[in-house]
Write an enzyme that holds these catalytic residues in place. Structure first.
Site, mmCIF file in Angstrom:
data_model
loop_
_atom_site.group_PDB
_atom_site.id
_atom_site.type_symbol
_atom_site.label_atom_id
_atom_site.label_comp_id
_atom_site.label_asym_id
_atom_site.label_seq_id
_atom_site.Cartn_x
_atom_site.Cartn_y
_atom_site.Cartn_z
ATOM 1 N N GLY A 166 -11.002 3.752 2.055
ATOM 2 C CA GLY A 166 -11.921 4.634 2.689
ATOM 3 C C GLY A 166 -13.214 4.015 3.220
ATOM 4 C CG PHE A 219 -5.094 3.854 6.572
ATOM 5 C CD1 PHE A 219 -6.383 4.359 6.804
ATOM 6 C CD2 PHE A 219 -4.518 3.213 7.609
ATOM 7 C CE1 PHE A 219 -7.278 3.981 7.920
ATOM 8 C CE2 PHE A 219 -5.365 2.768 8.977
ATOM 9 C CZ PHE A 219 -6.574 3.281 8.867
ATOM 10 C CG ASP A 256 -5.448 -5.260 3.562
ATOM 11 O OD1 ASP A 256 -4.812 -4.696 4.358
ATOM 12 O OD2 ASP A 256 -6.232 -4.589 2.555
ATOM 13 C CG ASP A 288 -0.515 -0.008 2.488
ATOM 14 O OD1 ASP A 288 0.907 0.250 2.552
ATOM 15 O OD2 ASP A 288 -1.046 -0.300 3.496
ATOM 16 C CB SER A 289 0.339 4.475 -1.248
ATOM 17 O OG SER A 289 -0.800 5.210 -0.455
ATOM 18 N N GLY A 290 0.834 3.835 1.962
ATOM 19 C CA GLY A 290 1.178 4.517 3.224
ATOM 20 C C GLY A 290 0.317 5.602 3.574
ATOM 21 C CD GLN A 294 -10.258 6.750 -0.433
ATOM 22 O OE1 GLN A 294 -10.957 6.806 0.331
ATOM 23 N NE2 GLN A 294 -9.016 6.270 0.040
#
Length: 376
Positions: free
Chosen positions: A221, A96, A271, A92-94, A194
């Site tokens: 989200g 969150f 996940d 994931d992109s970080g 989102q």
């Protein structure tokens, strides 16, 4: 990356398929164990691959960037070589993690400035930098940098946040086009839909991301405080728009019931930290419901952990033994529970796949949901 849609259930939107990556194939629907810092907490890689039968795991860009650091991962030859997991990975992109650092981060059009939760040091993530980090980590599937607004966001903030996410996606795509994979195999970017719980924003976002004709798409989200029924509604809204010939990934979800309901609505990938986090807190997910292994009722119960379970721990260890380990605060208790829970989640989606192929998914789901939601 390639995705082959094999079958759609006759009575629902549940799908079975196969994702093919440079590190192997993934049968969908699939659950992906979360390996935040390059490890799935308490579980050895051979156990993940051989016993739990994990086909793909996650790494987290934010955490890996801070520790061990991108230079170490690059010197190792990428995360696959660093942690020994030879099958597909997703990062994931970080986004969150960064946006959950309320009070120690500042969002702008350019990106996000934040302070490390480890030592308070200052850092900055732009879409371009995140793509470079994910190139270095080397996962097969990488996520676009997005803002994950709170589930309680009002419409005005949700719209403003979506504009930012759309702009950042464009920059992510441009950056990937100007760079190349570092380790000799391709990487696939998944845009993230989102829009909070607002139907028109979700529709707008889903239409926007499809213009990029990506290898797959994520729904972000959700499961951030909104009612479950609202989450299911948003999944339906988005999946009505996302292409059927690409995998759909619902990020950070969730309970066994959430996963089965998501599958029924056409989600392919999931996940969640719940199997390991709850396992470390003595909660077992089983085919008989959720069990708190600290409860005294298990003290002299010498039956297997889960009669229908597929992991070796399910039949070697008894409920009484695991209860004893948790009461004694033995580290082995957390390891056994984590292995069991992950194996259960993988067994759950494998069973779902069987019933999709048999065209009786919906009736099967309705028969098992009440039992899975029992608390014992």
């Amino acid at each position: 990356m390639e995705f082959q849609l094999l079958h759609t259930d006759a009575g629902s939107n549940a799908r079975s398929g196969v994702i093919t990556t440079a590190h192997g194939c993934i049968e969908t629907p699939i659950f992906m164990p979360v390996g935040t810092v390059g490890s799935v907490k308490g579980v050895h890689m051979p156990e993940l691959m051989d016993d739990i039968k994990a086909q793909i795991i996650l790494g987290n860009t934010y955490h890996l960037y801070l520790r061990p650091g991108i230079d170490i991962i690059r010197k190792a030859g990428g995360l696959h070589r660093f942690n020994g997991f030879s099958r597909p990975m997703l990062t994931d992109s970080g986004g969150f993690q960064v946006f959950s650092l309320a009070g120690i981060r500042k969002i702008s059009e350019e990106g996000c400035e934040f302070r490390s939760h480890i030592d308070g040091s200052k850092h900055f993530f732009s879409p371009e930098k995140v793509m470079d980090i994910e190139r270095t980590i080397g996962a097969d599937i990488i996520m676009a940098f997005d803002e994950c607004p709170p589930g309680t966001s009002d419409y005005s903030y949700a719209r403003k946040s979506l504009r930012l996410t759309c702009n950042w996606l464009e920059r992510c795509v441009r950056q990937l086009k100007t760079t190349s994979p570092l380790y000799g195999y391709p990487q696939s970017l998944f845009p993230i839909v989102q829009g909070c719980v607002y139907k028109d924003l979700r529709q707008e976002s889903a239409h926007f991301v499809t213009q990029y004709e990506a290898d797959g798409y994520a729904i972000g989200g959700l499961a951030v405080g909104e009612p479950a029924e609202k989450m299911y509604e948003m999944i339906e809204v988005v999946n009505d728009i996302l292409p059927t010939n690409r995998p759909r990934y619902l990020m950070g979800v969730g309970t066994p019931a959430n996963i089965l309901e998501g599958i029924a609505r056409g989600v392919d990938m999931f996940d969640c930290v719940m199997p390991t986090r709850n396992g470390r807190n003595a909660m077992l997910f089983t085919w008989e419901g959720t069990m708190n292994m600290r409860n005294r009722k298990w003290e002299d119960d010498f039956s297997p952990l889960d009669e229908q379970g597929t992991s070796y721990v399910d039949h070697i260890y008894t409920k009484a033994y695991l209860h004893h380990l948790f009461k004694a605060k033995e580290l082995l208790a957390m390891q056994i529970a984590s292995i069991h829970n992950l194996a259960f989640y993988l067994q759950l989606v494998a069973e779902a796949r069987k019933h999709i192929l048999a065209d009786n998914y919906l009736s099967w789901m309705k028969s098992v949901l009440p039992v899975l939601q029992n608390r014992k």
